[in-house]
Design a protein around this motif. Structure first.
Motif, PDB file in Angstrom:
ATOM      1  N   ALA A  59       0.833  -1.210   0.000  1.00 34.98           N
ATOM      2  CA  ALA A  59       0.000   0.000   0.000  1.00 34.98           C
ATOM      3  C   ALA A  59       0.864   1.256   0.000  1.00 34.98           C
ATOM      4  N   ALA A  60       1.908   1.256   0.843  1.00 33.94           N
ATOM      5  CA  ALA A  60       2.797   2.419   0.907  1.00 33.94           C
ATOM      6  C   ALA A  60       3.534   2.613  -0.417  1.00 33.94           C
ATOM      7  N   GLN A  61       4.005   1.501  -1.017  1.00 31.96           N
ATOM      8  CA  GLN A  61       4.755   1.595  -2.266  1.00 31.96           C
ATOM      9  C   GLN A  61       3.875   2.078  -3.406  1.00 31.96           C
ATOM     10  N   ILE A  62       2.641   1.593  -3.457  1.00 30.94           N
ATOM     11  CA  ILE A  62       1.713   2.064  -4.484  1.00 30.94           C
ATOM     12  C   ILE A  62       1.468   3.562  -4.317  1.00 30.94           C
ATOM     13  N   GLY A  63       1.326   3.983  -3.076  1.00 31.25           N
ATOM     14  CA  GLY A  63       1.037   5.387  -2.808  1.00 31.25           C
ATOM     15  C   GLY A  63       2.154   6.332  -3.207  1.00 31.25           C
ATOM     16  N   VAL A  64       3.401   5.901  -3.015  1.00 28.60           N
ATOM     17  CA  VAL A  64       4.524   6.806  -3.294  1.00 28.60           C
ATOM     18  C   VAL A  64       5.160   6.553  -4.646  1.00 28.60           C
ATOM     19  N   LEU A  65       4.740   5.490  -5.363  1.00 26.00           N
ATOM     20  CA  LEU A  65       5.406   5.111  -6.614  1.00 26.00           C
ATOM     21  C   LEU A  65       5.434   6.231  -7.653  1.00 26.00           C
ATOM     22  N   PRO A  66       4.298   6.858  -8.010  1.00 25.29           N
ATOM     23  CA  PRO A  66       4.375   7.912  -9.034  1.00 25.29           C
ATOM     24  C   PRO A  66       5.321   9.045  -8.655  1.00 25.29           C
ATOM     25  N   LEU A  67       5.259   9.468  -7.391  1.00 22.70           N
ATOM     26  CA  LEU A  67       6.122  10.565  -6.949  1.00 22.70           C
ATOM     27  C   LEU A  67       7.582  10.123  -6.897  1.00 22.70           C
ATOM     28  N   SER A  68       7.844   8.875  -6.500  1.00 28.25           N
ATOM     29  CA  SER A  68       9.215   8.355  -6.477  1.00 28.25           C
ATOM     30  C   SER A  68       9.801   8.293  -7.881  1.00 28.25           C
ATOM     31  N   LEU A  69       8.988   7.870  -8.860  1.00 27.05           N
ATOM     32  CA  LEU A  69       9.465   7.833 -10.244  1.00 27.05           C
ATOM     33  C   LEU A  69       9.793   9.237 -10.747  1.00 27.05           C
ATOM     34  N   TYR A  70       9.004  10.210 -10.332  1.00 19.61           N
ATOM     35  CA  TYR A  70       9.225  11.593 -10.753  1.00 19.61           C
ATOM     36  C   TYR A  70      10.536  12.145 -10.184  1.00 19.61           C
ATOM     37  N   TYR A  71      10.803  11.857  -8.906  1.00 15.72           N
ATOM     38  CA  TYR A  71      11.989  12.417  -8.261  1.00 15.72           C
ATOM     39  C   TYR A  71      13.253  11.591  -8.516  1.00 15.72           C
ATOM     40  N   PHE A  72      13.132  10.254  -8.487  1.00 15.85           N
ATOM     41  CA  PHE A  72      14.326   9.404  -8.507  1.00 15.85           C
ATOM     42  C   PHE A  72      14.500   8.615  -9.803  1.00 15.85           C
ATOM     43  N   HIS A  73      13.470   8.515 -10.615  1.00 14.64           N
ATOM     44  CA  HIS A  73      13.551   7.886 -11.947  1.00 14.64           C
ATOM     45  C   HIS A  73      14.050   6.447 -11.908  1.00 14.64           C
ATOM     46  N   GLN A  74      13.760   5.733 -10.832  1.00 14.68           N
ATOM     47  CA  GLN A  74      14.114   4.320 -10.791  1.00 14.68           C
ATOM     48  C   GLN A  74      13.113   3.550  -9.933  1.00 14.68           C
ATOM     49  N   PHE A  75      13.012   2.251 -10.216  1.00 18.52           N
ATOM     50  CA  PHE A  75      12.098   1.395  -9.477  1.00 18.52           C
ATOM     51  C   PHE A  75      12.822   0.100  -9.100  1.00 18.52           C
ATOM     52  N   PRO A  76      13.088  -0.112  -7.804  1.00 17.34           N
ATOM     53  CA  PRO A  76      13.747  -1.347  -7.382  1.00 17.34           C
ATOM     54  C   PRO A  76      12.739  -2.499  -7.348  1.00 17.34           C
ATOM     55  N   GLY A  77      12.873  -3.441  -8.277  1.00 17.25           N
ATOM     56  CA  GLY A  77      11.898  -4.520  -8.389  1.00 17.25           C
ATOM     57  C   GLY A  77      11.860  -5.442  -7.186  1.00 17.25           C
ATOM     58  N   LEU A  78      12.952  -5.468  -6.406  1.00 12.57           N
ATOM     59  CA  LEU A  78      13.010  -6.359  -5.241  1.00 12.57           C
ATOM     60  C   LEU A  78      12.744  -5.612  -3.935  1.00 12.57           C
ATOM     61  N   PHE A  79      12.053  -4.475  -4.027  1.00 15.35           N
ATOM     62  CA  PHE A  79      11.792  -3.734  -2.796  1.00 15.35           C
ATOM     63  C   PHE A  79      10.946  -4.546  -1.827  1.00 15.35           C
ATOM     64  N   PHE A  80      10.061  -5.433  -2.368  1.00 11.78           N
ATOM     65  CA  PHE A  80       9.263  -6.292  -1.491  1.00 11.78           C
ATOM     66  C   PHE A  80      10.173  -7.204  -0.679  1.00 11.78           C
ATOM     67  N   ALA A  81      11.154  -7.801  -1.357  1.00 15.66           N
ATOM     68  CA  ALA A  81      12.068  -8.708  -0.662  1.00 15.66           C
ATOM     69  C   ALA A  81      12.854  -7.964   0.413  1.00 15.66           C
ATOM     70  N   SER A 119      19.363  -6.991 -12.602  1.00 15.79           N
ATOM     71  CA  SER A 119      18.280  -7.176 -13.572  1.00 15.79           C
ATOM     72  C   SER A 119      16.921  -6.776 -13.001  1.00 15.79           C
ATOM     73  N   PHE A 120      16.835  -6.623 -11.673  1.00 12.72           N
ATOM     74  CA  PHE A 120      15.570  -6.238 -11.042  1.00 12.72           C
ATOM     75  C   PHE A 120      15.519  -4.741 -10.723  1.00 12.72           C
ATOM     76  N   LEU A 121      16.565  -4.019 -11.103  1.00 14.36           N
ATOM     77  CA  LEU A 121      16.589  -2.580 -10.859  1.00 14.36           C
ATOM     78  C   LEU A 121      16.317  -1.851 -12.170  1.00 14.36           C
ATOM     79  N   PHE A 122      15.194  -1.163 -12.233  1.00 16.53           N
ATOM     80  CA  PHE A 122      14.787  -0.446 -13.441  1.00 16.53           C
ATOM     81  C   PHE A 122      15.136   1.033 -13.257  1.00 16.53           C
ATOM     82  N   LYS A 123      16.081   1.510 -14.067  1.00 20.22           N
ATOM     83  CA  LYS A 123      16.598   2.862 -13.900  1.00 20.22           C
ATOM     84  C   LYS A 123      16.259   3.731 -15.104  1.00 20.22           C
TER      85      LYS A 123
END
Length: 676
Positions: free
Chosen positions: A396-418, A473-477
């Motif tokens: 829930a927290a990751q979904i909530g901050v995802l758009p803003l995180s992409l805007y500021y940091f331009h990356q998505f760590p695919g293994l953040f759940f792990a 391979s799980f880090l999308f930059k």
């Protein structure tokens, strides 16, 4: 949607609108005062008339909203240090050296060459003054140590803070401006005098507590990354963390663990609620426990240095604690709104800080979205239920901050759940055990076994994070994401969740329309980016870096390591470029926008041309007679990049000034861009 009828939320929205207007529109102090007083007078008059005329209720509501918009404008104006007559920006003169008396207010993360501090100016040339500056002290020949609350005297001049020299680079100057820092001082370690007898502040006392705690921890065997992590988790100080470890936590999607934020304060709040649970048996026990929890949270904020992020987190969870004590879900929403309202009144610049935005978004989505996700599955085993709750909270927290995180940091760590499922379950234990160890260390009663256990947990946590971060391979930059995509994403997210809550045809239509709207934004920005072609001469220290953007392809014309160049990755991300190519060959003539650009390198070879040369680019310090070149080619502008010697660039500047020809030096003026 019932929450939209909540009056404090409506007033908060008006306050935010006013803050945005006050921040982006330059309005004089006098004008703001006149408008604010006038709006309050009109509101008072309408309030007195409304008793006899109910038709004025709508007018009263609109007037109230206008007043709070004016209050938003006013708080930004009143918090703008430049409006103060005694601010140091009003004391600047042509004098090279000024006598500056300053007080150290906080210690910042050092770089390879300088220790960095935030300092408050007290006097300039004997005259009382105000304002914050960035203080850089060279590391070499370390002779004197300074700490929070120290007052120093320096004889130097205030330097400008450089803006970004390349497109889409992080704007450190603008970041410091929002922290009310407009100038910097750079000195050697022996170029200041430390004054004696200065008064201590809360920050200074907290700093001394942290320094003493560090000394005790070092005596107990904490060193390197282990000591740095303890400082970050429990004392709110990240200065000692190595860049490699910091990057590992960022790539694993666990960087929030290293900054005292809502996560830490929330866990500490839950621990305090659990430990103080017996107080509920007393008369008025709930209120007593609530008061104790709030006081202890603020004590933790004091120990952690009362930084802006800590104050925000503790204020937010003070509101959450009150909401939980009342045991009504809506009270959590309402107390969050009220806490945000008063924080923005206290400091309207919080609105522009990434931490403030992400913290409130994360908590809001946890309260709103987590129960919806959790109800998808109801595990029968408590063990599974515990991890399912953690997973849904993290999701829930990751979904909530995802758009803003992409805007500021331009990356998505695919293994953040792990990373979060591995770390968050034990974070409460780590925080609790760490507080106990610090307390026992102060009274010199720490068992060796307990110390060894704690150090082993910290070491294992760092190793685990490093391993997760190593799964590249799980880090999308380099994800391009604009502010319009952020707004479109949140609109789609909110309308989709509302349809999930209640599956009606009307809500489905709105959700689908928001999806079409989001796709439209994406396609329009792709088209807009492809329609712009550019010839760019970047500013890369001691190197030449030239590129041509044609539609969605960027071709780097000078040989460089484009895979590791942040300059190129920042540009391709900002321009949403899909294809990146490199060529070792570069021409001596480029025709851009019907204008010919001549490149003169270290060989200093050029010849008369049958066509007009409009611009000249000098690279790699060519030994040429620039006056003769100007006579022969008559260019409209001379461009020099960062590969040239500074002494050469200074001489060329003088020649161009004498010949009244424009001169662009990328070290001073930033990247040169020609559009077509």
């Amino acid at each position: 949607m019932q929450l939209l009828k909540y009056i404090p939320l409506q007033l908060l929205l008006c306050l935010v609108i006013g803050i945005l207007i006050g921040f982006y529109v330059n309005i004089s102090f006098l004008t703001v005062c006149v408008v604010l007083i006038s709006s309050l007078a009109i509101l008072t008059l309408i309030f007195l008339l409304i008793r006899n005329r109910l038709s004025l209720i709508s007018l009263y509501t609109c007037s109230t909203f206008c007043v709070f918009i004016c209050i938003g404008i006013a708080v930004v104006t009143f918090h703008n240090d430049l409006n103060r007559t005694d601010h140091y920006m009003n004391f600047l003169s042509a004098k090279k050296n000024l006598q500056i008396v300053a007080k150290i207010t906080s210690q910042l993360k050092p770089n390879s060459y300088f220790n960095k501090y935030e300092a408050k100016v007290l006097k300039i040339d004997g005259e009382p003054s105000e304002g914050l500056v960035l203080l850089n002290i060279k590391k070499e020949h370390l002779k004197k140590q300074i700490s929070i609350d120290d007052e120093i005297v320096v004889y130097t001049h205030l330097l400008d803070i450089d803006p970004p020299k390349n497109p889409y680079q992080f704007d450190y100057k603008n970041y410091l401006k929002r922290q009310h820092i407009y100038k910097q001082i750079t000195i050697a370690n022996d170029e200041f005098i430390k004054l004696e007898g200065q008064k201590s502040t809360f920050n200074g006392l907290a700093y001394k507590f942290r320094e003493r705690t560090n000394e005790i921890l070092i005596k107990n065997g904490f060193i390197g990354d282990e000591l740095a992590i303890v400082n970050a988790l429990l004392l709110g100080q990240r200065q000692q963390i190595s860049n490699e470890l910091l990057q590992s936590y960022a790539n694993a999607g666990a960087i929030h663990i290293l900054a005292i934020s809502g996560l830490h304060v929330g866990i500490i709040m839950l621990l305090l609620n659990f430990i103080l649970k017996p107080l509920k048996r007393l008369k008025n026990g709930k209120i007593i426990r609530l008061i104790c929890v709030v006081l202890l949270l603020w004590l933790f904020a004091f120990i952690a240095g009362m930084s802006a992020s800590v104050i925000r987190a503790v204020t937010m969870f003070t509101a959450v604690s009150i909401g939980l004590a009342i045991r009504r879900k809506n009270s959590v929403y309402k107390n969050l709104i009220i806490s945000m309202f008063f924080l923005l009144l206290f400091n309207p610049y919080y609105l522009f800080e990434v931490g403030f935005q992400l913290s409130y978004l994360a908590v809001f989505f946890i309260v709103w979205l987590q129960p919806i996700i959790y109800n998808i599955w109801n595990p029968t085993w408590k063990f599974l239920d515990y991890f399912w709750q953690l997973f849904t909270v993290s999701l829930a927290a990751q979904i909530g901050v995802l758009p803003l995180s992409l805007y500021y940091f331009h990356q998505f760590p695919g293994l953040f759940f792990a990373a979060n499922l591995a770390i968050v379950p034990i974070l409460g234990f780590v925080l609790g055990l760490g507080i106990v160890i610090i307390f026992l260390s102060w009274i010199q009663l720490t068992p060796i076994l307990l110390l060894s256990l704690f150090k082993e947990i910290i070491s294992t946590m760092n190793s685990l994070i490093s391993w997760i971060a190593g799964q590249k391979s799980f880090l999308f930059k380099e994800i391009s994401f604009s502010i319009f995509l952020v707004l479109g994403s949140y609109l789609f997210l909110i309308l989709t969740v509302r349809w999930i809550q209640k599956k009606t045809l009307g809500r489905l239509k709105f959700a689908l329309l928001s999806l079409i709207f989001l796709q439209g934004i994406f396609l329009f920005q792709k088209y807009e980016s492809a329609a712009l072609n550019e010839f760019i001469i970047f500013n890369k220290s001691k190197n030449s870096l030239i590129a041509v953007k044609e539609r969605n392809t960027l071709t780097v014309l000078k040989k460089t390591d484009i895979q590791t160049s942040n300059i190129i990755s920042d540009y391709t991300t900002g321009r949403a470029i899909d294809n990146l190519t490199e060529t070792d060959h570069y021409s001596s003539i480029y025709t851009i926008n019907d204008k010919n650009i001549l490149v003169v390198d270290s060989l200093s070879v050029y010849k008369p041309f049958s066509f007009k040369v409009d611009k000249v680019l000098l690279i790699n310090s060519p030994k040429i007679n620039l006056e003769r070149l100007i006579e022969e080619l008559s260019p409209s502008i001379i461009i020099a990049d960062a590969s040239n010697y500074k002494s050469y660039a200074a001489r060329w500047q003088q020649i161009c000034s004498k010949r009244r020809i424009a001169f662009h030096y990328t070290v001073r003026d930033g990247a040169y861009i020609e559009e077509w």
